[in-house]
Design an enzyme around this catalytic site. Structure first.
Site, mmCIF file in Angstrom:
data_model
loop_
_atom_site.group_PDB
_atom_site.id
_atom_site.type_symbol
_atom_site.label_atom_id
_atom_site.label_comp_id
_atom_site.label_asym_id
_atom_site.label_seq_id
_atom_site.Cartn_x
_atom_site.Cartn_y
_atom_site.Cartn_z
ATOM 1 C CG HIS A 48 11.074 -52.112 -38.065
ATOM 2 N ND1 HIS A 48 11.342 -51.507 -37.471
ATOM 3 C CD2 HIS A 48 11.909 -52.248 -39.399
ATOM 4 C CE1 HIS A 48 12.090 -51.190 -38.059
ATOM 5 N NE2 HIS A 48 12.861 -51.312 -39.782
ATOM 6 N N GLY A 49 7.957 -55.681 -39.740
ATOM 7 C CA GLY A 49 6.943 -56.713 -39.708
ATOM 8 C C GLY A 49 6.761 -57.542 -37.512
ATOM 9 C CG ASP A 50 10.193 -58.044 -36.824
ATOM 10 O OD1 ASP A 50 10.233 -56.668 -36.723
ATOM 11 O OD2 ASP A 50 11.880 -58.815 -36.395
ATOM 12 C CD GLU A 51 10.852 -52.765 -33.939
ATOM 13 O OE1 GLU A 51 10.155 -52.101 -34.595
ATOM 14 O OE2 GLU A 51 11.018 -53.286 -34.801
ATOM 15 C CG ASN A 104 13.169 -46.222 -39.698
ATOM 16 O OD1 ASN A 104 12.504 -45.979 -40.344
ATOM 17 N ND2 ASN A 104 13.843 -46.990 -38.968
ATOM 18 C CG HIS A 138 9.561 -48.630 -34.999
ATOM 19 N ND1 HIS A 138 10.792 -49.466 -35.507
ATOM 20 C CD2 HIS A 138 9.430 -47.174 -34.653
ATOM 21 C CE1 HIS A 138 10.875 -48.294 -37.102
ATOM 22 N NE2 HIS A 138 10.178 -47.439 -36.215
ATOM 23 C CE1 TYR A 191 19.301 -48.580 -35.211
ATOM 24 C CE2 TYR A 191 19.173 -48.292 -32.368
ATOM 25 C CZ TYR A 191 18.274 -48.937 -33.480
ATOM 26 O OH TYR A 191 17.307 -49.037 -34.125
ATOM 27 C CD GLU A 251 12.925 -48.779 -30.669
ATOM 28 O OE1 GLU A 251 11.704 -49.602 -31.140
ATOM 29 O OE2 GLU A 251 13.225 -48.288 -32.020
#
Length: 426
Positions: free
Chosen positions: A56-59, A117, A157, A217, A239
């Site tokens: 994810h680009g923002d991670e 993802n 992540h 989730y 994570e």
């Protein structure tokens, strides 16, 4: 296809670090992979591991940690036992950023604003079945996994602190614990990361700092489940930081918190599990077959070239391991897996040879029933029977010599003298 772009980018005390391109992103620029091995660019009879960051680009924390990991291994080879173990016994691949376009745009999706993802084929629902509809980054990962026989992997992540394992989704899209066939092994791998971390295992939200994805989730079209189902690759989703965009000054601390976890996860491929090779009895050649574990509905493939397999399993249990290949009789052995890895090599007998053996034995048994009182000297008195007996003796003797040769070759090819070894043959 994985393309070797740079045969030698760095030389560190006798081993190589190479740069590879596994494909292109939306804007046509390469996706670069760092390959760390004592023999980069070559296939070896050892497990392969891949780390992927910045899905994810923002991670972005993962991309920074993976670059630090590559540097640390290179700087500490021949100085640190763990670095040396990884370089000499694992083929390590590092993709620091799967989504560089999203990173530059500071958003989750890629240049097409697609969540990578959620872009893989899903086991429960018909998502992304059309190859042309998938994002180029997704296709690059899928082709990479098909080209290289990865044993395990992990993607990094941000936004939480937990080691996540399959399944990621459920059949009815509800949220509950949904285990995959190798649930115990995945829990072991997740704990390996969590317990080596500074504080992940102390989580108050996630027991032991680990979670089943569907219990946390559910997601669909995820990379983790696809790797396990279609690549036979045991993948975790890690994570590694509660804060997706921490200050640059915090990166050294985050690196120190995760360093041993990242190294120990890779090293677990060598330190535990059942490893070996599969050979054919008739020619003594490597036989790329399958490995099954009784009670676990998941097969592991041996590699095409060396027929080596690396079956990750949770330690502290007894397992029945079976090797099989088309046209050969399956062979099984029982193994007690403690904290150390076990080597189990299999020599499979062709079904055709077994059939010929049964025919000869049947003829012999019938002859014995009819002529139970005939002496061995009379057998040699019959010319045809004497020739048959002599030929049978020669065949048995040659099989004996071949088995000795195969076992001798296996002993020379063992990767680690510390592993307990088992050879399963006729």
């Amino acid at each position: 296809m994985v393309v070797l772009i740079c045969a030698l980018s760095s030389l560190f005390e006798g081993f190589l670090e190479c740069a590879l391109s596994i494909g292109k992103r939306v804007n046509g620029f390469p996706l670069w992979v760092i390959e760390i091995s004592d023999r980069p660019g070559e296939e070896e009879a050892e497990p392969a591991f891949k780390y992927i960051g910045n899905v994810h680009g923002d991670e972005p924390v993962g991309r920074e940690l993976l670059l630090l990991l590559a540097n640390w291994i290179c700087d500490n080879y021949k100085k640190d036992p763990l670095a040396q173990l990884v370089v000499e016994n694992v083929h390590l691949h590092i993709l620091p950023t799967m989504n560089p376009d999203g990173f530059s745009l500071r958003r989750r999706g890629n240049a097409n604003n697609v969540d990578l993802n959620r872009d893989f084929p899903d086991q429960f629902f018909s998502l992304n079945e059309d190859v042309d509809s998938r994002q180029p980054e997704t296709r690059a990962i899928m082709n990479w996994v098909r080209d290289i026989h990865f044993t395990a992997s992990a993607s990094l992540h941000g936004g939480a602190l937990v080691a996540n394992y399959p399944w990621d989704g459920t059949e009815d899209k509800r949220r509950y614990y949904y285990p995959c066939p190798d649930d115990e092994t995945f829990r072991f791998l997740a704990r390996t990361y969590s317990q080596s971390h500074h504080n992940m295992s102390l989580s108050k939200e996630f027991e032991e700092g680990i979670t089943n994805g569907a219990s946390w989730y559910p997601i669909y079209g995820g990379m983790q489940d696809w790797n396990y189902i279609h690549g036979g690759c045991f993948e975790l989703t890690l994570e590694i930081s509660d804060d997706k965009w921490p200050r640059a000054s915090e990166l050294p601390t985050i690196w120190e918190y995760n360093r041993m976890s990242m190294l120990n996860l890779v090293a677990s491929l060598v330190k535990t599990g059942v490893h070996g090779r599969i050979f054919s009895l008739d020619q003594g050649r490597p036989l790329p077959g399958l490995v099954l574990v009784k009670g676990v509905n998941h097969t592991v493939k041996a590699s095409r070239v060396f027929a080596d397999y690396h079956r990750l399993l949770a330690p502290g249990q007894k397992y029945e391991v079976t090797a099989l290949a088309p046209g050969y009789k399956p062979k099984a052995t029982s193994i007690w897996l403690s904290e150390e890895a076990v080597t189990a090599d299999f020599i499979l007998t062709p079904e055709e040879a077994i059939s010929r053996g049964y025919q000869l034995r049947s003829i012999c048994e019938c002859g014995c029933k009819r002529n139970g009182r005939i002496l061995l000297s009379n057998l040699f008195g019959d010319t045809n029977a004497g020739i048959t007996f002599a030929l049978l003796f020669v065949v048995v003797f040659l099989c004996f010599l071949l088995q000795r040769r195969v076992r001798s070759n296996l002993s020379k090819q063992r990767q680690s003298s510390s592993r307990r070894s088992v050879t399963v043959s006729v």
